[in-house]
Design a protein around this motif. Structure first.
Motif, PDB file in Angstrom:
ATOM      1  N   ALA A   7       0.833  -1.204   0.000  1.00 19.00           N
ATOM      2  CA  ALA A   7       0.000   0.000   0.000  1.00 19.00           C
ATOM      3  C   ALA A   7       0.866   1.252   0.000  1.00 19.00           C
ATOM      4  CB  ALA A   7      -0.923  -0.004   1.217  1.00 19.00           C
ATOM      5  N   LEU A   8       1.954   1.226   0.746  1.00 14.19           N
ATOM      6  CA  LEU A   8       2.859   2.370   0.786  1.00 14.19           C
ATOM      7  C   LEU A   8       3.472   2.633  -0.593  1.00 14.19           C
ATOM      8  CD1 LEU A   8       4.180   4.452   2.690  1.00 14.19           C
ATOM      9  CD2 LEU A   8       6.032   2.812   3.040  1.00 14.19           C
ATOM     10  N   VAL A   9       3.870   1.563  -1.294  1.00 15.17           N
ATOM     11  CA  VAL A   9       4.444   1.713  -2.628  1.00 15.17           C
ATOM     12  C   VAL A   9       3.410   2.283  -3.597  1.00 15.17           C
ATOM     13  CG1 VAL A   9       5.419   0.487  -4.606  1.00 15.17           C
ATOM     14  CG2 VAL A   9       6.151  -0.110  -2.288  1.00 15.17           C
ATOM     15  N   LEU A  10       2.183   1.764  -3.557  1.00 16.46           N
ATOM     16  CA  LEU A  10       1.121   2.266  -4.439  1.00 16.46           C
ATOM     17  C   LEU A  10       0.840   3.741  -4.182  1.00 16.46           C
ATOM     18  CD1 LEU A  10      -1.337  -0.762  -4.304  1.00 16.46           C
ATOM     19  CD2 LEU A  10      -0.008  -0.038  -6.284  1.00 16.46           C
ATOM     20  N   ASP A  11       0.811   4.117  -2.924  1.00 23.03           N
ATOM     21  CA  ASP A  11       0.566   5.516  -2.572  1.00 23.03           C
ATOM     22  C   ASP A  11       1.686   6.409  -3.101  1.00 23.03           C
ATOM     23  OD1 ASP A  11      -1.465   6.986  -1.456  1.00 23.03           O
ATOM     24  OD2 ASP A  11      -0.529   7.131   0.516  1.00 23.03           O
ATOM     25  N   GLU A  12       2.921   5.959  -2.976  1.00 23.01           N
ATOM     26  CA  GLU A  12       4.054   6.725  -3.465  1.00 23.01           C
ATOM     27  C   GLU A  12       4.030   6.853  -4.994  1.00 23.01           C
ATOM     28  OE1 GLU A  12       7.038   8.105  -1.312  1.00 23.01           O
ATOM     29  OE2 GLU A  12       4.965   8.302  -0.647  1.00 23.01           O
ATOM     30  N   VAL A 232      12.869   9.194   3.668  1.00 24.47           N
ATOM     31  CA  VAL A 232      11.880  10.189   3.269  1.00 24.47           C
ATOM     32  C   VAL A 232      10.927   9.563   2.262  1.00 24.47           C
ATOM     33  CG1 VAL A 232      13.379  12.182   3.643  1.00 24.47           C
ATOM     34  CG2 VAL A 232      13.332  11.079   1.403  1.00 24.47           C
ATOM     35  N   LEU A 233       9.720  10.159   2.177  1.00 24.71           N
ATOM     36  CA  LEU A 233       8.741   9.740   1.188  1.00 24.71           C
ATOM     37  C   LEU A 233       8.777  10.689  -0.005  1.00 24.71           C
ATOM     38  CD1 LEU A 233       5.782   8.731   3.514  1.00 24.71           C
ATOM     39  CD2 LEU A 233       7.367   7.233   2.304  1.00 24.71           C
ATOM     40  N   ALA A 234       7.970  10.388  -1.013  1.00 25.34           N
ATOM     41  CA  ALA A 234       8.016  11.158  -2.256  1.00 25.34           C
ATOM     42  C   ALA A 234       7.671  12.623  -2.047  1.00 25.34           C
ATOM     43  CB  ALA A 234       7.071  10.544  -3.284  1.00 25.34           C
ATOM     44  N   ASP A 235       6.821  12.928  -1.048  1.00 27.59           N
ATOM     45  CA  ASP A 235       6.449  14.326  -0.808  1.00 27.59           C
ATOM     46  C   ASP A 235       7.433  15.047   0.097  1.00 27.59           C
ATOM     47  OD1 ASP A 235       5.905  13.143   1.609  1.00 27.59           O
ATOM     48  OD2 ASP A 235       3.828  13.835   1.747  1.00 27.59           O
ATOM     49  N   GLY A 236       8.553  14.394   0.418  1.00 26.47           N
ATOM     50  CA  GLY A 236       9.566  15.020   1.258  1.00 26.47           C
ATOM     51  C   GLY A 236       9.366  14.791   2.742  1.00 26.47           C
ATOM     52  N   ALA A 237       8.281  14.112   3.124  1.00 26.12           N
ATOM     53  CA  ALA A 237       8.023  13.885   4.547  1.00 26.12           C
ATOM     54  C   ALA A 237       9.029  12.885   5.121  1.00 26.12           C
ATOM     55  CB  ALA A 237       6.601  13.371   4.760  1.00 26.12           C
ATOM     56  N   PRO A 238       9.698  13.246   6.201  1.00 26.42           N
ATOM     57  CA  PRO A 238      10.673  12.332   6.806  1.00 26.42           C
ATOM     58  C   PRO A 238       9.992  11.198   7.572  1.00 26.42           C
ATOM     59  CG  PRO A 238      11.117  14.637   7.382  1.00 26.42           C
ATOM     60  CD  PRO A 238       9.729  14.574   6.826  1.00 26.42           C
ATOM     61  N   LEU A 239      10.647  10.062   7.601  1.00 31.73           N
ATOM     62  CA  LEU A 239      10.261   8.930   8.444  1.00 31.73           C
ATOM     63  C   LEU A 239      11.424   8.649   9.377  1.00 31.73           C
ATOM     64  CD1 LEU A 239       8.907   6.492   5.689  1.00 31.73           C
ATOM     65  CD2 LEU A 239       7.611   8.182   6.994  1.00 31.73           C
ATOM     66  N   ARG A 240      11.113   8.480  10.653  1.00 29.60           N
ATOM     67  CA  ARG A 240      12.165   8.211  11.631  1.00 29.60           C
ATOM     68  C   ARG A 240      11.741   7.036  12.511  1.00 29.60           C
ATOM     69  NH1 ARG A 240      12.020  13.956  11.003  1.00 29.60           N
ATOM     70  NH2 ARG A 240      10.142  13.942  12.283  1.00 29.60           N
ATOM     71  N   LEU A 241      12.627   6.097  12.667  1.00 34.56           N
ATOM     72  CA  LEU A 241      12.358   4.928  13.509  1.00 34.56           C
ATOM     73  C   LEU A 241      13.464   4.781  14.536  1.00 34.56           C
ATOM     74  CD1 LEU A 241      10.853   2.256  14.186  1.00 34.56           C
ATOM     75  CD2 LEU A 241      12.353   1.133  12.513  1.00 34.56           C
TER      76      LEU A 241
END
Length: 570
Positions: A7-12, A232-241
């Protein structure tokens, strides 16, 4: 491969296609397919073999082929190609006022613009205005919007951030973890968030972080330190874990949730009590203080547990020490809401359908406040239509008002001179009036303040709607002195709305402690235009909680008789 990653890939892919100017139906197809995968089973490979996945509504041949490739190879060639073709800086250009995908492509192809800095330089040199289809007005709007974009780049609204977080959590929970939790700004329910922060607890943190970094659809995956990774995602939003061992979980959750000021205050409190608090634990001398959960950490510091929404470093630690934290308003306290539109104006649900939806939520009342006549663009009601709607509401109340009472309201435009739309005789026919500014937002601060103050002091106004007119990540608030407006509401008895539309979250939570101290009542409203739109009250409630509001401060928590008495309704 699992449905969460797919789902994440499809959204991207949808986001990248939009940036490249693909047909809107194709972009929507990928976004819809990402949502549709929530109905799929956990074993995508088995569902593909059996054909069950092809029967999931929302998945078409093109999107299904992407899922099949992900299952078979762990990658999507379409995603990889789109990502390679899309300069990272172009994504940020989408947030600039006046720029859509087509204009961004023109800027990129004709002037070679790939970043905000290059766009600013070209606009200041007059090169943008010279392009076909742009002109001086567009160039001026671009320049005025660049500073706003600088502040909002990489930020997301709550619903989008939660959707991404849910998909990542679903994926991480398939790994060797004990739990995965949302932390950071999203857990504090900030109106916009600078990315998605997650905390995982595992006996093997390194392996979990390695698996996270190998997730498809993540851009620039990298390790920050031994226990942290980012992308980061395609819209530039960072992901941090961050991933920690169980013994560090309680402190890590507090440290990763609270603002810097909150964590500093806790560390100071620990020092006052002869302890040391760091990102990994609470220590007395060189020995770790065992903690089962967050509550245990706050208790060890002789503090009441602080709700996440309050962890902003605005006096909550001192209040926790003095046992004077508020009992924050919660969803279960609500008995109804007031800012709702129907098919009489620009809503998609009838009066009966909206009332049925309120009943399904267990609410005791619902306020209908369609647009007033001046809002012709939104189907504002003529006087004759007002009478027709009131007759419909009377019929509902006569038949089912004992189940859900429907109040007769209106969202009356606040006109440029501060008058409310409709004359006084028509306004008197409503049981309550929400006053909102829609048109004429480009006024000087003193003029806008005088305009809204005049409306608030009108005895017919019951609730001030979306007080500052902001649209998060899209439009700044209009200039208005909210101290003056709050003072006027305190004197007139008008309530002020927290508009729960995720694009608004208005009035800002930072104003509410002072408004509460003045005795100003709050109405938490969804600005709903459909039955599903009633759900936006949860975002408004988050702002109320961040504003330290208790049930008594929010008129939606009052029983139907008390609300009717406030409105002067029989």
């Amino acid at each position: 491969m699992n449905r969460h990653v797919a789902a994440l890939v499809l959204d991207e892919i949808g986001s990248l296609l939009a940036l490249q100017g693909a047909e809107s139906f194709r972009v929507r197809a990928y976004s819809a397919a990402a949502r549709a995968l929530s109905a799929a089973g956990d074993d995508l490979a088995a569902d593909l073999r059996s054909g069950a996945l092809a029967d999931v509504p929302g998945l078409g041949p093109g999107t299904l082929s992407v899922v099949r490739e992900l299952v078979e190879s762990g990658r999507s060639r379409l995603y990889d190609r789109l990502r390679a073709e899309t300069p990272a800086g172009l994504i940020q250009l989408r947030g600039v006022s006046g720029l859509g995908p087509k204009r961004i492509r023109t800027l990129h192809q004709t002037l070679g613009i790939e970043t905000l800095e290059e766009l600013r330089a070209a606009a200041e040199a007059g090169k943008v205005a010279a392009l076909p289809g742009f002109g001086a007005a567009t160039q001026s709007r671009i320049l005025s919007g660049l500073d706003f974009v600088d502040l909002s780049a990489g930020r997301r609204l709550q619903p989008s951030a939660y959707a991404t977080a849910d998909r990542l959590i679903g994926h991480l929970e398939t790994l060797d973890v004990r739990e995965v939790r949302i932390v950071g700004e999203l857990r504090r329910r900030c109106e916009t968030v600078g990315g998605v922060d997650l905390l995982a607890v595992s006996d093997h943190p390194a392996a979990v972080l390695d698996a996270f970094l190998a997730t498809p659809a993540l851009g620039r995956p990298h390790r920050i330190r031994d226990d942290r990774a980012a992308a980061v995602l395609a819209d530039g939003a960072p992901l941090r874990l961050r991933c920690v061992r169980p013994e560090s979980a309680a402190v890590a959750r507090v440290a990763e949730t609270g603002s810097a000021a909150h964590v500093v205050a806790l560390a100071a409190r620990a020092a006052e009590n002869g302890m040391r608090l760091d990102a990994d634990g609470l220590w007395r001398k060189d020995r770790r203080v065992p903690l089962d959960d967050e509550e245990a950490l706050y208790a060890a510091l002789d503090l009441d547990w602080v709700p996440p929404e309050l962890r902003e470093g605005r006096g909550e630690v001192a209040a926790a020490a003095e046992r004077r934290l508020p009992r924050l308003v919660d969803y279960d306290d609500l008995q109804g809401t007031f800012h709702c539109h129907t098919t009489w104006s620009d809503g998609r649900g009838t009066v009966a359908e909206m009332a049925e939806a309120a009943a399904a939520r267990g609410w005791r009342y619902l306020g209908i406040a369609d647009h007033s006549v001046s809002a012709g663009y939104a189907g504002g009601l003529t006087v004759e239509e007002v009478h027709g709607q009131h007759a419909e509401i009377d019929a509902w109340n006569g038949d089912r008002g004992g189940e859900v009472r429907v109040f007769k309201g209106i969202e009356s435009d606040i006109l440029r001179d501060g008058r409310l739309d409709y004359d006084d005789a028509v306004l008197a026919t409503f049981e309550y009036v929400i006053g909102s500014v829609h048109a004429g937002q480009r006024m000087a601060a003193d003029e806008m303040t005088r305009r809204i103050e005049t409306a608030v002091r009108n005895p017919r106004l019951s609730i001030l709607g979306h007080a500052t007119g902001r649209l998060l990540l899209r439009r700044e608030p209009y200039p208005v002195d909210m101290d003056v407006i709050v003072a006027a509401a305190a004197e007139s008895g008008a309530a002020i709305e927290i508009n729960g539309d995720p694009h608004r979250m208005d009035m800002d939570w930072r104003y509410w402690p002072a408004a509460k101290a003045r005795g100003v009542a709050c109405a938490v409203n969804p600005d709903a235009h459909s039955e599903a739109g009633l759900g936006a009250v949860v975002y408004g409630l988050a702002m109320a909680r961040k504003g330290w509001l208790e049930p008594e401060d929010v008129i939606n928590t009052w029983d139907v008789e008390r609300v009717a008495a406030r409105f002067g309704a029989g």
